[in-house]
Each structure stands twice: as structure tokens, then as C-alpha cells.
Design an enzyme around this catalytic site. Structure first.
Site, PDB file in Angstrom:
ATOM      1  N   HIS A  45     -27.616  33.240  24.257  1.00 55.62           N
ATOM      2  CA  HIS A  45     -27.438  34.102  25.443  1.00 55.62           C
ATOM      3  C   HIS A  45     -27.333  35.580  25.058  1.00 55.62           C
ATOM      4  O   HIS A  45     -26.602  36.344  25.681  1.00 55.62           O
ATOM      5  CB  HIS A  45     -26.194  33.706  26.247  1.00 55.62           C
ATOM      6  N   ASN A 105     -24.673  27.718  33.928  1.00 56.70           N
ATOM      7  CA  ASN A 105     -26.108  27.960  33.781  1.00 56.70           C
ATOM      8  C   ASN A 105     -26.782  27.791  35.130  1.00 56.70           C
ATOM      9  O   ASN A 105     -26.155  27.306  36.076  1.00 56.70           O
ATOM     10  CB  ASN A 105     -26.720  26.956  32.796  1.00 56.70           C
TER      11      ASN A 105
HETATM   12 FE1  HDD Z   1     -22.482  28.256  25.747  1.00 59.89          FE
HETATM   13  C1  HDD Z   1     -22.503  31.604  25.371  1.00 59.89           C
HETATM   14  C2  HDD Z   1     -23.283  28.586  29.081  1.00 59.89           C
HETATM   15  C3  HDD Z   1     -22.854  24.848  26.004  1.00 59.89           C
HETATM   16  C4  HDD Z   1     -21.246  27.893  22.629  1.00 59.89           C
HETATM   17  N1  HDD Z   1     -22.849  29.791  26.985  1.00 59.89           N
HETATM   18  C5  HDD Z   1     -22.796  31.114  26.627  1.00 59.89           C
HETATM   19  C6  HDD Z   1     -23.099  31.916  27.779  1.00 59.89           C
HETATM   20  C7  HDD Z   1     -23.318  31.066  28.819  1.00 59.89           C
HETATM   21  C8  HDD Z   1     -23.150  29.732  28.320  1.00 59.89           C
HETATM   22  C9  HDD Z   1     -23.677  31.444  30.241  1.00 59.89           C
HETATM   23  C10 HDD Z   1     -23.181  33.430  27.787  1.00 59.89           C
HETATM   24  C11 HDD Z   1     -21.877  34.047  28.217  1.00 59.89           C
HETATM   25  C12 HDD Z   1     -22.040  35.550  28.309  1.00 59.89           C
HETATM   26  O1  HDD Z   1     -22.773  35.986  29.204  1.00 59.89           O
HETATM   27  O2  HDD Z   1     -21.442  36.223  27.487  1.00 59.89           O
HETATM   28  N2  HDD Z   1     -23.058  26.979  27.216  1.00 59.89           N
HETATM   29  C13 HDD Z   1     -23.226  27.301  28.545  1.00 59.89           C
HETATM   30  C14 HDD Z   1     -23.342  26.101  29.325  1.00 59.89           C
HETATM   31  C15 HDD Z   1     -23.238  25.049  28.457  1.00 59.89           C
HETATM   32  C16 HDD Z   1     -23.040  25.601  27.139  1.00 59.89           C
HETATM   33  C17 HDD Z   1     -23.510  26.048  30.831  1.00 59.89           C
HETATM   34  C18 HDD Z   1     -23.288  23.589  28.735  1.00 59.89           C
HETATM   35  C19 HDD Z   1     -22.773  23.045  29.775  1.00 59.89           C
HETATM   36  N3  HDD Z   1     -22.152  26.660  24.532  1.00 59.89           N
HETATM   37  C20 HDD Z   1     -22.331  25.336  24.835  1.00 59.89           C
HETATM   38  C21 HDD Z   1     -21.842  24.521  23.744  1.00 59.89           C
HETATM   39  C22 HDD Z   1     -21.357  25.378  22.785  1.00 59.89           C
HETATM   40  C23 HDD Z   1     -21.573  26.713  23.299  1.00 59.89           C
HETATM   41  C24 HDD Z   1     -21.860  23.016  23.722  1.00 59.89           C
HETATM   42  C25 HDD Z   1     -20.730  25.092  21.469  1.00 59.89           C
HETATM   43  C26 HDD Z   1     -20.198  23.980  21.126  1.00 59.89           C
HETATM   44  N4  HDD Z   1     -22.048  29.524  24.235  1.00 59.89           N
HETATM   45  C27 HDD Z   1     -21.502  29.156  23.044  1.00 59.89           C
HETATM   46  C28 HDD Z   1     -21.133  30.322  22.168  1.00 59.89           C
HETATM   47  C29 HDD Z   1     -21.522  31.533  23.071  1.00 59.89           C
HETATM   48  C30 HDD Z   1     -22.096  30.864  24.308  1.00 59.89           C
HETATM   49  C31 HDD Z   1     -21.658  30.281  20.793  1.00 59.89           C
HETATM   50  C32 HDD Z   1     -22.385  32.620  22.476  1.00 59.89           C
HETATM   51  C33 HDD Z   1     -21.769  33.918  22.902  1.00 59.89           C
HETATM   52  C34 HDD Z   1     -20.513  33.554  23.483  1.00 59.89           C
HETATM   53  O3  HDD Z   1     -20.360  32.208  23.462  1.00 59.89           O
HETATM   54  O4  HDD Z   1     -19.667  34.311  23.916  1.00 59.89           O
HETATM   55  O5  HDD Z   1     -19.793  30.296  21.881  1.00 59.89           O
END
Ligand code: HDD
Length: 691
Positions: free
Chosen positions: A72, A145
Site C-alpha cells: 500500500h 480494502n
Molecule cells: Fe494490510 C497496510 C489493508 C492484510 C500487513 N493494509 C495496509 C493498508 C491497508 C491494508 C488499507 C494501508 C494503510 C495505509 O493507508 O497506511 N491488509 C489490509 C486488508 C487486509 C490486510 C484489508 C486483509 C483483510 N496486512 C494484511 C496482513 C498483514 C498486513 C495479513 C500482515 C500479516 N498491511 C500490513 C502492513 C502494512 C499494511 C505491512 C504496510 C504499511 C502499514 O501496514 O502501515 O503492516
């Protein structure tokens, strides 16, 4: 504390710095007398180390970048507020869901998933829809999402799926695209991806605008009321403008013509006062009804069809203010799934559980340490007091001697809060079992809902999914991967899907074996069934040249503006174009724009103007491309001749021709409803048009 719509803005105001009328200084506040030449010995001599302004300026520049989000990375955000329609006390004690007069400030960030910070907006991808509510009880982050399911069931596989979709490690290609071997290799070997694959190959992955897509919390959450009664809930965001998409050819071209297409659209809509609005919907499921429902609520690859549990709309989100500074707000905002307020709680969904860890963890490296919650955009409006201390970039200055609990030196402060005084208590769900790395049998159906999605699509939507798979798999170099996707995944979803894809890839027809669930179709899944009663905020291009019938342009503008749409005049050159009855101001030169940036096209009459356009390859291409992308096209008077020059039949669907002129009621009504239809898929000859 009592908050209102302005509370976060006022809090941020203390950190805003407005240079108007101010003198330039160093970071230490020392006035700067000269910033265009470094300090040197003689006019041609060496630069001096003692030039602290020069060193500071370069040092600061050298350190401007922080790591981009691991997923993202590309995003755009806006401020706004959320207001509940009526108290939800029966279901939750969350205070921001009690009083309809309270406007809770929010910050919302939309994003793509796979691409880097500078990648294009219109790629085929999931869109993030992350909402930070600054509630009286602290921050609640709904990190969702625009697709209600996910690729995998357990967060331990998140690094695998993300590595697979991101550019391949040896040559860092392709950027912001899933059309490559490693992604489809993963898909072919992990059947739980099947349902999500249907969504990302569908039109949902090509939104027309962030303002025209749904949002989903994905996981099942809990709502807990003041009596401690818990119910399961799925969160939805429903855009008031309906759900609309681009077509693939358009998306790819837009990525070059305007890589900021969605960012610009969001920004401009807010600047124009066309505030994006979404209703918050909930599907509430009583614990006692879970078994009857027959859907594993802990499995994030499953939806609860709206036909089984209706979505109740409980409030509205309005985005009404653009950020002041992209980096300070949009880049530094840190969402965290674990940020919940009393009355909202988690479930044992193994994907959610992993997320509860990952989001805080990722900020430690992205934002450089544990004090990221003190960055202005992340600060809650609710007061913060605890014994967490120190760490890099600490801002808060804690007073007093006691930095531990319990203490007597600070009179026991800060104090704990009982559950009925706002203290968070985790819902005491009963859990028993042995430690194991196995998944419940109830997580093993990977195909019935993938099939439900495909079978719920309209004919054009099905064709788009097939075309998307042919594109994506067509880019896969290894034949065995293509074959495995067809045989192991698509053939278990639907024959109507697997067979044409196999054929298009030159593969033998697979043995189809489909598992169906208990419902055949869910009309709510098809965006053909979305709202089509408005053209509010749509952009219509008027193609003009010298000699245009100016009254036609103005009449069309009036008719479209009355419906909340915008007409933009396009000509070869900027400035004005003269015509019968006066002149018209040009909004865009043909050189700087393309049909891709508009929802519809208008060709006004004026014999001389149309004669010029008929000989202009760019104008012909503009109209033909809009036709191919199934957009509404209207022509009045001589304008109809341009359609014929483009090889477009005046009786084709979505083509409006009117000899009375744009001032007639009939013109306004038919053109407006043709635009509201969004796209006219039933143009049988559109693939024969050269654009
Ligand atoms: Fe995630 C970012 C949504 C599964 C780990 N995720 C991130 C963002 C969104 C989502 C909208 C951007 C937030 C922003 O605008 O700063 N992610 C989802 C959705 C998921 C999902 C709807 C499933 C239902 N994500 C998911 C899993 C993991 C992560 C299973 C890890 C185990 N996601 C992350 C992250 C991020 C992220 C690595 C990257 C930047 C952040 O978190 O702040 O931690």
C-alpha cells in the site's frame, strides 16, 4: 471530552507552519541572509565547511526519504467526518456510534497494494480503504480494502503472497502488476486464493474513482454492547455515487497519460466541494445464528452474501478537506488494525490476528521508532497518559517522578478506568483446544464462493474476468503455471470461465469439476446492479474547433451542470475558440488530454467546426476511443457528421443524436441517462473501431 467535526483540524493547526510574511531561518531559527551561493574563499575558490546553512540544507535534503510502506505504498488521503444516523447502543457501546449529533473527525487513506509510491493509480489491483476515526475514546482504525475477501486465510502466509505479487527479486519487474510468473505460480499452488482472484480479475480492481468504490472491513469483528452482549459484524462502506469502473484498455493508457488519475480526482472533487460520501453498513450476525448461516466467519476468504444477511446502513462518512501537506499527513499516517475502542472487538480469524501484530511493528522501521503515535496526524484527540517513555524522537514531556504502576509518588496516576468508565476490556470469548498448526475443516472450501462471484456477474462482467485472466496468464512465461491455474483453480470455479481461458491460452479444455454452495447468485456482487440514477461529478468533454455553434456548447453545459456534472471544452489550442454566436473558453488543449479522462463526449454542431474535426486524427481518435470504451457520446446538428466520419452508427447504444439542439429537453434527458448508465457494453461492433 466532547469532540466535533473541527476537533482534529484544530489540533493539527497547532503544528501547521504558514510561511506567509515570515522570514527564512535555519532549523535553529537563525535568520538567513543568502541561500543561492555557498560560502567560499574568493569567487572561484573552495567552499567552506563553516557554512552551517549550506551543510544543514544539504543534510536535510539527503535525509528526506523514509522507507515506503511495504504494501500500500501508493496512496492518497483526505480529512472528513463520520456521523451515525441513530444510536447503535443495542449493538455496541462504542461512543462514536451513539449520538447522531456527534461528528467524529476522520482521516481516510486510499491506496493500491503492489506498486511503489510513484506507481500509477489505475493499475489492476486491490484498493486500500483505511479509515482513522479520532473518537472521544481514542482512535479506531478500520483498515479495509475495496474487496471483501483476501488472498490467504492465515497471516503467516502474508509475506509469501506479497513477495509473489511484488516485482520479482532478480530483476525487480514488473512494477505494480500481478501479470507475472511468481504471482500466478503462487496462485496455482494455493487454492484459497481462488475467491480473491475472481475479484481482482473483475472490474472491481479498476475503480473509476476512489469516490466510486465500496470498502470492506473484510474480517468478522465483534460489536459488544454495554451489557456485555457480543454479536458478529462485517463492516461495509457504500459510496453514494454508486460503484463504477474503468475498462482495462483505458486503465493501462491512463497509467501513462495521467498516473495520478485517482489522486487528482479525489483532490479536485474535494476542492470543488463535491465531497465524497460513503455510508457505513453493518451485517450483524447473532452468535446463535452462526451455525445456521453455514459460513465460516473466521475465514477471510468468505463473504456473507447480502441476500442472506442484509447490510444495514448506520451512518455516513464525508470527506471534505484535503491534507495540508502530503508527507506530514498522508505519508506519515499510521493505521493499525489493533486500534479499537470499547464496544468493538476482534475475532480469532487467523489473518486478523497476524494483522494485530504487523501494523504496529511495521511503523517501527517505517516511521523510525516507537513514538510514531505522537506525529500530529496519528495523535488521538483523547488525552494520552501512561508510563511508556523515551525512545527516539520523543515529543511528550512527562512530568513527575513516577514512571511505573502502581505508584504512590504520583498519587497512583495515571489511573486505570473500570469497564463502565471507558476502560477497554476484551470480550471474554471461551477458547479451548490443543496447540496445533492445522486449519479447521471449515476453512477447506475454496471454490464455492469463487463460483458464486463469477456466476453473479453480468455477461460483460464475465467477459472482463475472462479477458483479464487471458491478459495476466498471457504474460506468464512458464506454460506449466498457466496450465496449473486453469486446471487446479479455474476448472473448479466454473466451466464457463475455465474453458474460454484455456482456449485463449492454447491449452486443452480442462476437466471441469465445480463445487456449488447453497446460493446460486448474489445480485449485490454485480456492479451492473449499482445505482445509475445520477451523473453528479462526471466529466464530459466537448470537442470544438473554430466555427463551433457556441450556443450548443452553452446549452449542453447548462443541462449537464444542472445535474451536477462538468463540461470541459477541448480544442487544438488553449485560449478561446470563435464560433457562431460568440466564443468559448478552452479548458484543455487536445495535446494535454485524452478521451480516457472523461466519462462522456459531446460534439456540438457548427459546420465549420465539424469540418475541421473530421480531418483531425486526434479528434477522430478521441471519439473512437470513447466509443470503444463504451462511453456515452452525444452529437447535435452537424456534430452527427463526426460520428459518421468515425464509423460510428448513430443508432448504436449510448449514442445520442439530436437535430433540435442541446437546448431541447429531449437532448438533456437522453444524454443524462446515457451518461448515468456509465458504460454501454452492448456495442457489438466496438472491437472493430480502430482506437
Ligand atoms: Fe494490510 C497496510 C489493508 C492484510 C500487513 N493494509 C495496509 C493498508 C491497508 C491494508 C488499507 C494501508 C494503510 C495505509 O493507508 O497506511 N491488509 C489490509 C486488508 C487486509 C490486510 C484489508 C486483509 C483483510 N496486512 C494484511 C496482513 C498483514 C498486513 C495479513 C500482515 C500479516 N498491511 C500490513 C502492513 C502494512 C499494511 C505491512 C504496510 C504499511 C502499514 O501496514 O502501515 O503492516
Amino acid at each position: 471530552m466532547r469532540i466535533n467535526e473541527r476537533s482534529k483540524d484544530e489540533a493539527l493547526a497547532k503544528d501547521r507552519s504558514d510561511p506567509t510574511g515570515q522570514r527564512m531561518t535555519t532549523d535553529q531559527g537563525i535568520g538567513i541572509e543568502h541561500t543561492d551561493d555557498s560560502l567560499r574563499v574568493g569567487t572561484r575558490g573552495p567552499t567552506l565547511l563553516e557554512d552551517f546553512h549550506f551543510r544543514e540544507k544539504l543534510t536535510r535534503f539527503d535525509h528526506e526519504r523514509i522507507p515506503e510502506r511495504v504494501v500500500h505504498a501508493r496512496g492518497s488521503a483526505a480529512h472528513g467526518y463520520f456521523q451515525v444516523y441513530e444510536s447503535q447502543a443495542e449493538y455496541t457501546k462504542a461512543r462514536f456510534l451513539q449520538d447522531p449529533s456527534v461528528k467524529t473527525p476522520v482521516f481516510v487513506r486510499f491506496s493500491t497494494v503492489a506498486g511503489s509510491r510513484g506507481s500509477a493509480d489505475t493499475v489492476r489491483d486491490v484498493r486500500g480503504f483505511a479509515v482513522k476515526f479520532y473518537t472521544e475514546e481514542g482512535n479506531f482504525d478500520l483498515v479495509g480494502n475495496n474487496i471483501p475477501v483476501f488472498f490467504i486465510q492465515d497471516g503467516i502466509k502474508f509475506p509469501d503472497v506479497v513477495h509473489a505479487v511484488k516485482p520479482e527479486p532478480h530483476h525487480e519487474m514488473p512494477q505494480a502488476a500481478s501479470a507475472h510468473d511468481s504471482f500466478w505460480d503462487f496462485v496455482s499452488l494455493v487454492p484459497e486464493t481462488a475467491h480473491m482472484i475472481m475479484w481482482v480479475m473483475s472490474d472491481r480492481a479498476l475503480p473509476r474513482s476512489y469516490r466510486m468504490m465500496e470498502g470492506f472491513g473484510v474480517h468478522t469483528f465483534r460489536l459488544v454492547n454495554a451489557k456485555g452482549v457480543s454479536r458478529f459484524v462485517k463492516f461495509h462502506w457504500k459510496p453514494l455515487l454508486g460503484v463504477h469502473s474503468l475498462v482495462w484498455d483505458e486503465s493501462q493508457k491512463l497509467a501513462g497519460k495521467d498516473p495520478d488519475y485517482h489522486r487528482r480526482d479525489l483532490w479536485e472533487a474535494i476542492e470543488a466541494g463535491d465531497y465524497p460520501e460513503y455510508e457505513l453498513g453493518v451485517q450483524i450476525i447473532e452468535e446463535a445464528d452462526v451455525e445456521k448461516l453455514g459460513i465460516e466467519l473466521l475465514d477471510p476468504t468468505k463473504i456473507v452474501p447480502e441476500e442472506l444477511v442484509p447490510v444495514r446502513r448506520i451512518g455516513k462518512l464525508t470527506l471534505n478537506r484535503n491534507p495540508t501537506n502530503f508527507f506530514a499527513e498522508t505519508e506519515q499516517v499510521a493505521f493499525c488494525v489493533a486500534n479499537v475502542v470499547p464496544g468493538i472487538d476482534f475475532t480469532d480469524d487467523p489473518l486478523m490476528q497476524a494483522r494485530l501484530f504487523s501494523y504496529l511493528d511495521t511503523q517501527l522501521s517505517r516511521l523510525g521508532g516507537p513514538n510514531f503515535a505522537e506525529i500530529p496526524i496519528n495523535r488521538p484527540l483523547a488525552p494520552v497518559h501512561n508510563h511508556q517513555q523515551d525512545g527516539i524522537k520523543r515529543h511528550r514531556i512527562d512530568a513527575g517522578r513516577a514512571n511505573y504502576h502502581p505508584n504512590s509518588l504520583s498519587g497512583g496516576c495515571p489511573m486505570l478506568s473500570a469497564a463502565n468508565k471507558g476502560g477497554f476490556t476484551h470480550f471474554p470469548a471461551k477458547v479451548t483446544g490443543e496447540k496445533t498448526r492445522t486449519r479447521s475443516e471449515s476453512f477447506s472450501d475454496h471454490f464455492s464462493q469463487a463460483g458464486l462471484f463469477f456466476r453473479s456477474m453480468s455477461k460483460p462482467e464475465k467477459e472482463h474476468i475472462i479477458a483479464a485472466l487471458l491478459f495476466e496468464l498471457g504474460k506468464v512465461e512458464r506454460k506449466e503455471i498457466r496450465q496449473r491455474v486453469v486446471e487446479q483453480i479455474l476448472a473448479k470455479i466454473d466451466g464457463e470461465l475455465a474453458i474460454p481461458v484455456a482456449e485463449g491460452l492454447g491449452l486443452p479444455a480442462p476437466k471441469v469439476s465445480v463445487v456449488k454452495g447453497n446460493i446460486e447468485k448474489s445480485p449485490a456482487l454485480s456492479i451492473e446492479n449499482t445505482k445509475k440514477n445520477s451523473i453528479k461529478t462526471r466529466r464530459i468533454a466537448a470537442l470544438v474547433a473554430e466555427g463551433v455553434d457556441v450556443s450548443e456548447v452553452e446549452a449542453a453545459r447548462a443541462a449537464l451542470e444542472k445535474e451536477g456534472a462538468k463540461l470541459l471544452v477541448i480544442a487544438k489550442h488553449l485560449g478561446t475558440v470563435k464560433g457562431a454566436g460568440g466564443k468559448v473558453e478552452v479548458d484543455r488543449s487536445a495535446l494535454t488530454t485524452a478521451s480516457l479522462e472523461y466519462d462522456a463526449v459531446f460534439i456540438p454542431g457548427g459546420a465549420a467546426s465539424v469540418a475541421v474535426l473530421k480531418k483531425d486524427g486526434d479528434a477522430l481518435h478521441f471519439v473512437q476511443e470513447a466509443y470503444r470504451h463504451c462511453k456515452a457520446i452525444a452529437a447535435t446538428k452537424e456534430g452527427a457528421e463526426l460520428l459518421s466520419a468515425c464509423g460510428i452508427s448513430t443508432s448504436a447504444p449510448g449514442i445520442v443524436v439530436n437535430q433540435e439542439g442541446a437546448g431541447s429537453n429531449a437532448f438533456a434527458a437522453t444524454f443524462v441517462s446515457a451518461i448515468a448508465e456509465h458504460r454501454h457494453w452492448d456495442r457489438a461492433d466496438r472491437h472493430t473501431i480502430p482506437a
